[in-house]
Design a protein around this motif. Structure first.
Motif, PDB file in Angstrom:
ATOM      1  N   VAL A 142       1.373  -7.702  14.073  1.00 59.58           N
ATOM      2  CA  VAL A 142       1.171  -8.845  13.402  1.00 59.58           C
ATOM      3  C   VAL A 142       2.346  -8.783  12.320  1.00 59.58           C
ATOM      4  O   VAL A 142       3.205  -8.197  12.155  1.00 59.58           O
ATOM      5  N   ASN A 143       2.575 -10.157  11.720  1.00 63.50           N
ATOM      6  CA  ASN A 143       3.505 -10.625  10.786  1.00 63.50           C
ATOM      7  C   ASN A 143       2.914 -10.700   9.532  1.00 63.50           C
ATOM      8  O   ASN A 143       1.872 -11.398   9.591  1.00 63.50           O
ATOM      9  N   ILE A 144       3.354  -9.972   8.501  1.00 63.42           N
ATOM     10  CA  ILE A 144       2.632 -10.186   7.422  1.00 63.42           C
ATOM     11  C   ILE A 144       3.865 -10.802   6.133  1.00 63.42           C
ATOM     12  O   ILE A 144       4.868 -10.228   6.129  1.00 63.42           O
ATOM     13  N   LEU A 145       3.539 -11.744   5.425  1.00 61.93           N
ATOM     14  CA  LEU A 145       4.370 -12.363   4.620  1.00 61.93           C
ATOM     15  C   LEU A 145       3.401 -12.268   3.180  1.00 61.93           C
ATOM     16  O   LEU A 145       2.304 -13.001   3.082  1.00 61.93           O
ATOM     17  N   LEU A 146       4.159 -11.819   2.119  1.00 61.01           N
ATOM     18  CA  LEU A 146       3.448 -11.923   1.009  1.00 61.01           C
ATOM     19  C   LEU A 146       4.444 -12.132  -0.215  1.00 61.01           C
ATOM     20  O   LEU A 146       5.656 -11.832  -0.246  1.00 61.01           O
ATOM     21  N   ASN A 147       3.943 -12.733  -1.285  1.00 64.24           N
ATOM     22  CA  ASN A 147       4.655 -13.075  -2.439  1.00 64.24           C
ATOM     23  C   ASN A 147       4.281 -12.093  -3.434  1.00 64.24           C
ATOM     24  O   ASN A 147       2.835 -12.181  -3.661  1.00 64.24           O
ATOM     25  N   THR A 148       4.829 -11.542  -4.027  1.00 64.97           N
ATOM     26  CA  THR A 148       4.558 -10.512  -5.295  1.00 64.97           C
ATOM     27  C   THR A 148       5.417 -10.128  -6.290  1.00 64.97           C
ATOM     28  O   THR A 148       6.825 -10.531  -6.240  1.00 64.97           O
ATOM     29  N   LYS A 149       4.923  -9.833  -7.524  1.00 62.57           N
ATOM     30  CA  LYS A 149       5.794  -9.414  -8.628  1.00 62.57           C
ATOM     31  C   LYS A 149       6.455  -8.063  -8.557  1.00 62.57           C
ATOM     32  O   LYS A 149       7.486  -7.693  -9.118  1.00 62.57           O
ATOM     33  N   LYS A 150       5.954  -7.376  -7.617  1.00 60.17           N
ATOM     34  CA  LYS A 150       6.111  -5.906  -7.401  1.00 60.17           C
ATOM     35  C   LYS A 150       5.678  -5.287  -6.200  1.00 60.17           C
ATOM     36  O   LYS A 150       4.375  -5.299  -5.896  1.00 60.17           O
ATOM     37  N   PHE A 151       6.480  -5.071  -5.302  1.00 63.35           N
ATOM     38  CA  PHE A 151       6.162  -4.435  -4.084  1.00 63.35           C
ATOM     39  C   PHE A 151       6.836  -3.149  -3.686  1.00 63.35           C
ATOM     40  O   PHE A 151       8.079  -3.013  -3.944  1.00 63.35           O
ATOM     41  N   THR A 152       5.959  -2.252  -3.592  1.00 73.90           N
ATOM     42  CA  THR A 152       6.631  -0.845  -3.263  1.00 73.90           C
ATOM     43  C   THR A 152       6.232  -0.114  -1.934  1.00 73.90           C
ATOM     44  O   THR A 152       4.949  -0.247  -1.655  1.00 73.90           O
ATOM     45  N   ALA A 153       7.066   0.538  -1.325  1.00 76.82           N
ATOM     46  CA  ALA A 153       6.852   0.983   0.143  1.00 76.82           C
ATOM     47  C   ALA A 153       7.494   2.206   0.239  1.00 76.82           C
ATOM     48  O   ALA A 153       8.754   2.326  -0.264  1.00 76.82           O
ATOM     49  N   ASN A 154       7.233   3.130   1.014  1.00 77.13           N
ATOM     50  CA  ASN A 154       7.914   4.125   1.227  1.00 77.13           C
ATOM     51  C   ASN A 154       8.390   4.210   2.886  1.00 77.13           C
ATOM     52  O   ASN A 154       7.336   3.929   3.686  1.00 77.13           O
ATOM     53  N   ILE A 155       9.374   3.847   3.170  1.00 75.93           N
ATOM     54  CA  ILE A 155       9.956   3.715   4.621  1.00 75.93           C
ATOM     55  C   ILE A 155      11.046   4.799   4.645  1.00 75.93           C
ATOM     56  O   ILE A 155      11.103   5.726   3.918  1.00 75.93           O
ATOM     57  N   LYS A 156      11.419   4.909   6.155  1.00 74.56           N
ATOM     58  CA  LYS A 156      12.293   6.053   6.464  1.00 74.56           C
ATOM     59  C   LYS A 156      13.504   6.150   5.647  1.00 74.56           C
ATOM     60  O   LYS A 156      14.168   7.133   5.368  1.00 74.56           O
ATOM     61  N   ASP A 157      14.191   5.047   5.033  1.00 74.30           N
ATOM     62  CA  ASP A 157      15.501   4.993   4.445  1.00 74.30           C
ATOM     63  C   ASP A 157      15.096   5.413   2.888  1.00 74.30           C
ATOM     64  O   ASP A 157      16.051   5.452   2.083  1.00 74.30           O
ATOM     65  N   GLY A 158      13.758   5.631   2.508  1.00 70.04           N
ATOM     66  CA  GLY A 158      13.700   6.047   1.169  1.00 70.04           C
ATOM     67  C   GLY A 158      12.347   4.994   0.625  1.00 70.04           C
ATOM     68  O   GLY A 158      11.509   4.608   1.290  1.00 70.04           O
ATOM     69  N   THR A 159      12.513   4.804  -0.645  1.00 66.35           N
ATOM     70  CA  THR A 159      11.644   3.954  -1.382  1.00 66.35           C
ATOM     71  C   THR A 159      12.188   2.408  -1.484  1.00 66.35           C
ATOM     72  O   THR A 159      12.977   2.451  -1.918  1.00 66.35           O
ATOM     73  N   LEU A 160      11.452   1.632  -1.205  1.00 63.57           N
ATOM     74  CA  LEU A 160      11.535   0.073  -1.444  1.00 63.57           C
ATOM     75  C   LEU A 160      10.843  -0.580  -2.602  1.00 63.57           C
ATOM     76  O   LEU A 160       9.459  -0.407  -2.610  1.00 63.57           O
ATOM     77  N   ASP A 161      11.630  -1.082  -3.764  1.00 63.37           N
ATOM     78  CA  ASP A 161      10.882  -1.498  -4.530  1.00 63.37           C
ATOM     79  C   ASP A 161      11.563  -2.981  -4.776  1.00 63.37           C
ATOM     80  O   ASP A 161      12.894  -2.941  -4.862  1.00 63.37           O
TER      81      ASP A 161
END
Length: 208
Positions: free
Chosen positions: A71-90
């Motif tokens: 699936v493709n996910i498109l979101l608009n947010t004031k703060k998005f945080t995710a753990n990915i293989k390259d580290g933490t995405l904020d």
């Protein structure tokens, strides 16, 4: 009947336990198998036929939990945080997650992801993130998920549904079996796609 919020909480908790405990070499194989079985519970049979085209508007929605596939996910947010293989995405603004596979749960204005993706694109940035795992729990202002398949969409709120060009308004809810298509969340829920069956109990309507 089980409360949908309780069911969603159980699935999310199981997903988190799988993610944590599968790091153990001894338990990794077992929990990978368990995660696969959770996916089976959330997914409709592969052979199911969807012959009912529909569009839907709901004033509100309960927790939606699914095993997403490409699936493709498109979101608009004031703060998005995710753990990915390259580290933490904020980040904030528009986040486009392409080719996502894994568990997804949407509740009010929150989305939880536990899976992998092919690409992440950020608004007004030349940075993109290549294929890898992702774990995230973030709030959103609006959200669209393309090509999402649910085992069932069940709501007790009011809204409208259009099937074969005929619009039906309802106040006491709708039941849609195995819907696939685009789902947009912005306070309420809008969806369009195909389903195996649509039922509106108060109007004694059942299609499919």
């Amino acid at each position: 009947m089980f409360n949908m919020k309780v069911v969603a909480t159980v699935f999310i908790t199981l997903a988190i336990l799988v993610a944590i405990l599968s790091t153990s070499p001894q338990l990794g194989t077992f929990f990978q198998s368990a995660q696969g079985k959770i996916s089976d519970i959330l997914s409709p049979p592969e052979s199911i036929e969807r012959n009912v085209s529909f569009s839907l508007k709901l004033q509100g929605y309960e927790n939606i939990t699914a095993a997403a596939k490409n699936v493709n996910i498109l979101l608009n947010t004031k703060k998005f945080t995710a753990n990915i293989k390259d580290g933490t995405l904020d980040t904030k603004g528009s986040v486009n997650i392409l080719g996502y596979n894994g568990l997804v749960s949407v509740s009010k204005n929150d989305i939880v992801l536990d899976g992998d993706f092919k690409k992440i694109e950020l608004e007004n940035a030349s940075l993109t993130f290549a294929q890898g795992p992702i774990k995230s729990s973030s709030s959103f202002e609006n959200l669209t998920i393309d090509n999402l398949t649910l085992k069932e969409l069940k709501s007790g709120s009011g809204g409208t549904v259009v099937v074969n060009g005929a619009e039906t308004r309802f106040s006491a809810g709708v039941q849609i079996s195995s819907p696939n298509g685009r789902f947009s969340f912005d306070g309420g829920l809008q969806a369009a796609g195909k389903a195996a069956r649509i039922s509106i109990p108060e109007a004694k309507i059942s299609i499919g």
